[in-house]
Design a protein around this motif. Structure first.
Motif, PDB file in Angstrom:
ATOM      1  N   HIS A   1      -7.064   2.928  -8.728  1.00  0.00           N
ATOM      2  CA  HIS A   1      -7.783   2.912  -7.442  1.00  0.00           C
ATOM      3  C   HIS A   1      -7.339   1.775  -6.537  1.00  0.00           C
ATOM      4  O   HIS A   1      -8.144   1.166  -5.833  1.00  0.00           O
ATOM      5  N   GLY A   2      -6.057   1.470  -6.560  1.00  0.00           N
ATOM      6  CA  GLY A   2      -5.528   0.427  -5.684  1.00  0.00           C
ATOM      7  C   GLY A   2      -4.903   1.032  -4.435  1.00  0.00           C
ATOM      8  O   GLY A   2      -5.026   2.234  -4.175  1.00  0.00           O
ATOM      9  N   SER A   3      -4.263   0.190  -3.646  1.00  0.00           N
ATOM     10  CA  SER A   3      -3.529   0.672  -2.472  1.00  0.00           C
ATOM     11  C   SER A   3      -2.052   0.384  -2.687  1.00  0.00           C
ATOM     12  O   SER A   3      -1.685  -0.709  -3.117  1.00  0.00           O
ATOM     13  N   ILE A   4      -1.193   1.362  -2.360  1.00  0.00           N
ATOM     14  CA  ILE A   4       0.251   1.170  -2.588  1.00  0.00           C
ATOM     15  C   ILE A   4       0.878   0.273  -1.527  1.00  0.00           C
ATOM     16  O   ILE A   4       2.017  -0.138  -1.667  1.00  0.00           O
ATOM     17  N   SER A   5       0.144  -0.022  -0.469  1.00  0.00           N
ATOM     18  CA  SER A   5       0.624  -1.051   0.464  1.00  0.00           C
ATOM     19  C   SER A   5      -0.553  -1.862   0.972  1.00  0.00           C
ATOM     20  O   SER A   5      -1.373  -1.375   1.741  1.00  0.00           O
ATOM     21  N   ALA A   6      -0.619  -3.100   0.533  1.00  0.00           N
ATOM     22  CA  ALA A   6      -1.742  -3.955   0.920  1.00  0.00           C
ATOM     23  C   ALA A   6      -1.554  -4.484   2.328  1.00  0.00           C
ATOM     24  O   ALA A   6      -2.430  -4.371   3.168  1.00  0.00           O
ATOM     25  N   GLU A   7      -0.365  -5.067   2.596  1.00  0.00           N
ATOM     26  CA  GLU A   7      -0.177  -5.706   3.896  1.00  0.00           C
ATOM     27  C   GLU A   7       1.171  -5.401   4.546  1.00  0.00           C
ATOM     28  O   GLU A   7       1.361  -5.681   5.712  1.00  0.00           O
ATOM     29  N   HIS A   8       2.114  -4.831   3.807  1.00  0.00           N
ATOM     30  CA  HIS A   8       3.447  -4.607   4.389  1.00  0.00           C
ATOM     31  C   HIS A   8       3.544  -3.315   5.200  1.00  0.00           C
ATOM     32  O   HIS A   8       4.471  -3.169   5.986  1.00  0.00           O
ATOM     33  N   GLY A   9       2.603  -2.385   4.986  1.00  0.00           N
ATOM     34  CA  GLY A   9       2.697  -1.086   5.650  1.00  0.00           C
ATOM     35  C   GLY A   9       3.527  -0.112   4.838  1.00  0.00           C
ATOM     36  O   GLY A   9       4.003  -0.434   3.737  1.00  0.00           O
ATOM     37  N   LEU A  10       3.721   1.103   5.368  1.00  0.00           N
ATOM     38  CA  LEU A  10       4.491   2.131   4.650  1.00  0.00           C
ATOM     39  C   LEU A  10       5.905   2.246   5.202  1.00  0.00           C
ATOM     40  O   LEU A  10       6.845   2.523   4.454  1.00  0.00           O
ATOM     41  N   GLY A  11       6.039   2.039   6.503  1.00  0.00           N
ATOM     42  CA  GLY A  11       7.350   2.044   7.133  1.00  0.00           C
ATOM     43  C   GLY A  11       8.162   3.262   6.755  1.00  0.00           C
ATOM     44  O   GLY A  11       7.641   4.379   6.661  1.00  0.00           O
ATOM     45  N   PHE A  12       9.457   3.038   6.521  1.00  0.00           N
ATOM     46  CA  PHE A  12      10.341   4.134   6.117  1.00  0.00           C
ATOM     47  C   PHE A  12      10.304   4.322   4.600  1.00  0.00           C
ATOM     48  O   PHE A  12      10.256   5.427   4.093  1.00  0.00           O
ATOM     49  N   LYS A  13      10.279   3.199   3.877  1.00  0.00           N
ATOM     50  CA  LYS A  13      10.521   3.276   2.431  1.00  0.00           C
ATOM     51  C   LYS A  13       9.352   3.832   1.624  1.00  0.00           C
ATOM     52  O   LYS A  13       9.532   4.306   0.521  1.00  0.00           O
TER      53      LYS A  13
END
Lengths: 533, 533
Positions: B481-493
């Protein structure tokens, strides 16, 4: 002798008589504070209920047209009963409906024929799916404490109340993250949290009745915003049901989550026009170990601003509230509520609250600050409360203002943001503009947030007075680059003035978003934003 | 003897040698800190530029298809020149383009043929209007310090850089509200504010190069989030240009404004896919009078969590950062950057920062806290820095991690949110999962925000290693139940992994909003959210 017997300020002296404050007593009194405010609120609500019925909104505003929604029929009521089985879940009794149809200020009254009381997200989803298919308009309602007519029907909208959605779901005792249903009462959440050494990041006068879902839908501000910031920062997750019944699950309990657009932010402050909030995850701060309140008198509003600036420097991270009232506000407290002025008479009063983790340190900071204020003549008199019963008494002078004003008859209520240099000029200009046609013009509010509550009272509602006030007040605020609604929202009463604070292109984008999220426009119609032309 | 000569902790002893700290010196050193970090960042960037060209993204990801956008032609370049008159405003030189086409981590490279450098909102508006009419895809670029390939082209998108939009517009010295253009460098804003007794509400390693517009577009977190909260709370207003060139002016400088939907929130964290941010109004906190840093050693990650919980209680409102590093991280600092460990070797290290308005009070709180930690054996060793050069040296151990990792060759970078109880298990599981196929697996990050930076290094990029890591890491995070991007965003990668953190209905709503705001999909394509099917 004053009923509020806080230590009197004396120039050059010490403001705190006892150094060792018993924290257990403070904790008990903090709890007592919750009960106290809660009972005030409930009592007031009942006083209001006894008054005569309020004029129907569709009669008071004769140019208003009902939208192209279906009319409710017996089959709808029967179907609602199937979706919400059990007693007291579908209310159609006319007497019972009255409270749900009328707003807290007694300024708006709808004619809804049914109140629906779901308990779960799935029930809210089923109800909205049904209403959307049938093109029945809906008004979501929490504690019905809003001040802009946003939580009551304008015509005959179906009322969906969150009253029975009042479960606390979880609290993470390491992070302070609370998850609860939308119908939890703010004071109850705060009371629960205090037992676990946390506190709610917001606090407001209506805390004894308002629902957290309503707080979120209206982006409520209140007296703690100065310290803990806006709900846009404190809310980690929301679960929302869209107009078509689809559930949007953004109920993250993580402090950081940057995956895609932050959809929950759209619902915060959209006043139930984009979806019905069903659950929330809230980041709750640590309960402070020490709370102190100073009530001070000033000669002018410029002095109030000087004291504010100094308090930010000298009290820094422990400053948790900076409120002001004018002498007309104090008249309301004294004359309408029969409460004493805690200090001598002054043109302006300031209430400062500090909250911190170490009482001794906070006391020292506050003491130094107050000595500086007195010696520089910025503050002329004051009292400091260090125990909770006295703190409560001082807070009640500020928090019971809305109640006191209602004793005059009708209250024209304005909640604006203004640059601090122009902050009080609006009150003075309005007093000059209205002269002796009104009972009084008072100003009080959250100086720390640039948020003025301007209130004008008359014995009864008058179209003529209203025409003198509006749009004059909105033009004034727009001219000085303020906001025509700081924390109350636009609801029904202020919707048409949105262009005083927002550009046409911004409103067009809002309308486009509304159209995507609620294509049939069933959610809280006639509110918040103008219909797309 | 260690190069960092902070006062050594001794059980039962005093951690602060001098009681009267000279605040003037601290102020000067605070300013020095800004310069120091800035020079680190710039130096590193140039080291990177000397390396060989990175594989083109369209070659590394052969299944990726270019969208239905127009190809740029000579007439476009000529028209851009008319819209942006003057030298250096339309860049087409291949060598100059290289830096704009390649991301900071050297993991993505586009093949844009033109960089546009507007100075004003009107110019951004004219450029977008032109590109939208011509169906030319656009990538907005700030300091190009993003870590998920969001700020560089994937194919041949036109780059609109905010480099020349770097004016500070105003600062209200009472409220601390700063208004500036999007291209201002974060460190420059902080330095300007410090001269006026305020500070930026965010701070991150890339501060010497990153632009505030990019920080907002990616909802940057960093080391001060624990204290000052997220940008959703600190940003009072934004001016944004939509895909069609229309300017959305929500540049409120008011702390509270509840008029209509809070549109600015949509742009915060949408990674340039909904509009280009041109100006921002930011609520800036008071500059703290005193800053102290403690660097501590712990035997286990559970001890780290215990220390965190205690620090929240005992340091309360002065706690401004709580960072952790594992011993593998310390190896990077020692071996790749040749910096010494400030204390003895431990499995885990903690960096705690306090910031407050009264140094003596903060010192006393930190002292009591550290004595309790040592006597209860939660902390085994540590050092405290009370002057700015030592504070800087301790912070650099944490802040130069990203730089140190790059010395290994290629870095697979993950930035996840996890419940604290599961926080470090991911690092251990990944180490076990990858074995000796990789150079190292390290974990560090913002414990206070539940934000782990997981980094895996190899001598060069390898498809096989990537396949071992992804989607394994995302499945693991979603399972907990975590988040795959905490602060960097999803962007392209990371765009294709959004469903690991967001539901289908939420992503559908994001797609509907994108369609309304950018119907031709010209803004930062291939990023953040999947295309609607």
């Amino acid at each position: 002798m004053s009923a509020i017997s806080g230590t009197k300020l004396e120039h050059g002296g010490l403001f705190f008589s006892g150094v060792g404050i018993n924290m257990n007593i403070i904790m008990q009194l903090l709890l007592a504070r919750v009960t106290f405010r809660f009972s005030c609120q409930v009592r007031y609500f009942h006083i209001q209920q006894k008054k005569l019925a309020v004029e129907l909104t569709r009669i008071r505003y004769p140019n208003l047209k009902r939208g192209p929604y279906a009319n409710i029929c017996d089959a709808d009521i029967s179907n609602f009963g199937k979706l919400l089985p059990g007693k007291g879940r579908v209310i159609t009794d006319v007497t019972e409906l009255e409270g749900y149809n009328t707003d807290w200020l007694k300024t708006c009254r709808g004619s809804s024929q049914v109140v629906l009381r779901p308990k779960t997200t799935e029930e809210v989803s089923a109800l909205l799916c049904y209403c959307n298919d049938r093109r029945l308009a809906v008004v979501p309602q929490g504690g019905n404490t809003g001040l802009v007519g946003g939580s009551v029907p304008v015509f005959d909208e179906v009322i969906i109340s969150t009253e029975l959605m009042n479960n606390i779901i979880s609290l993470d005792e390491v992070s302070g993250i609370l998850v609860c249903q939308a119908g939890c009462i703010l004071a109850n959440l705060d009371s629960y949290l205090k037992d676990h050494n946390f506190t709610m990041p917001l606090d407001l006068g209506a805390k004894g009745s308002c629902h957290i879902g309503g707080n979120l839908a209206t982006n409520a501000g209140g007296v703690r915003l100065l310290r803990y910031g806006s709900l846009h920062g404190s809310i980690l997750g929301l679960e929302v049901v869209q107009a078509n019944g689809e559930v949007i699950d953004c109920l993250s309990t993580l402090r950081k989550d940057n995956t895609g657009y932050d959809l929950k932010q759209l619902f915060i402050g959209s006043e139930g026009t984009l979806g019905i909030i069903t659950k929330a995850a809230i980041l709750c701060p640590q309960k402070p170990n020490a709370v102190y309140v100073a009530f001070l008198g000033c000669d002018s509003f410029n002095r109030v601003l000087d004291v504010f600036q100094k308090s930010k420097h000298m009290l820094g991270e422990i400053l948790s509230a900076f409120e002001f009232m004018d002498s007309a506000s104090m008249d309301v407290i004294r004359n309408n509520l029969k409460m004493p002025n805690p200090i001598a008479d002054f043109p302006f009063y300031i209430l400062i609250e500090t909250s911190g983790s170490q009482g001794g340190h906070d006391e020292e900071k506050l003491n130094t600050f107050l000595e500086t204020m007195l010696s520089s003549q910025l503050v002329k008199d004051g009292t400091v409360a260090t125990d909770m019963s006295k703190i409560e008494a001082l807070w009640s002078v500020r928090e019971r203002m809305a109640e006191g004003l209602m004793h005059d008859g009708y209250c024209y209520k304005y909640d604006v943001s203004l640059p601090l240099m122009k902050f009080y000029n609006l009150v003075e200009d309005m007093r000059h503009h209205l002269g002796n046609r009104v009972t009084r013009v008072v100003g009080y509010g959250h100086v720390g947030d640039g948020n003025l509550h301007l209130n004008i009272t008359t014995p009864a509602y008058s179209h003529e007075i209203m025409d003198l006030i509006e749009p004059y007040v909105y033009d004034w605020v727009a001219h000085h680059h303020g906001s025509i609604s700081a924390e109350h929202g636009l609801g029904f009463k202020k919707k048409q003035f949105i262009y005083h604070s927002k550009t046409k292109s911004a409103v067009r984008l809002m309308q486009a978003i509304k159209k995507v999220m609620d294509p049939n426009g069933i959610l809280n119609p006639y509110k918040t934003i103008p219909d797309a032309s």
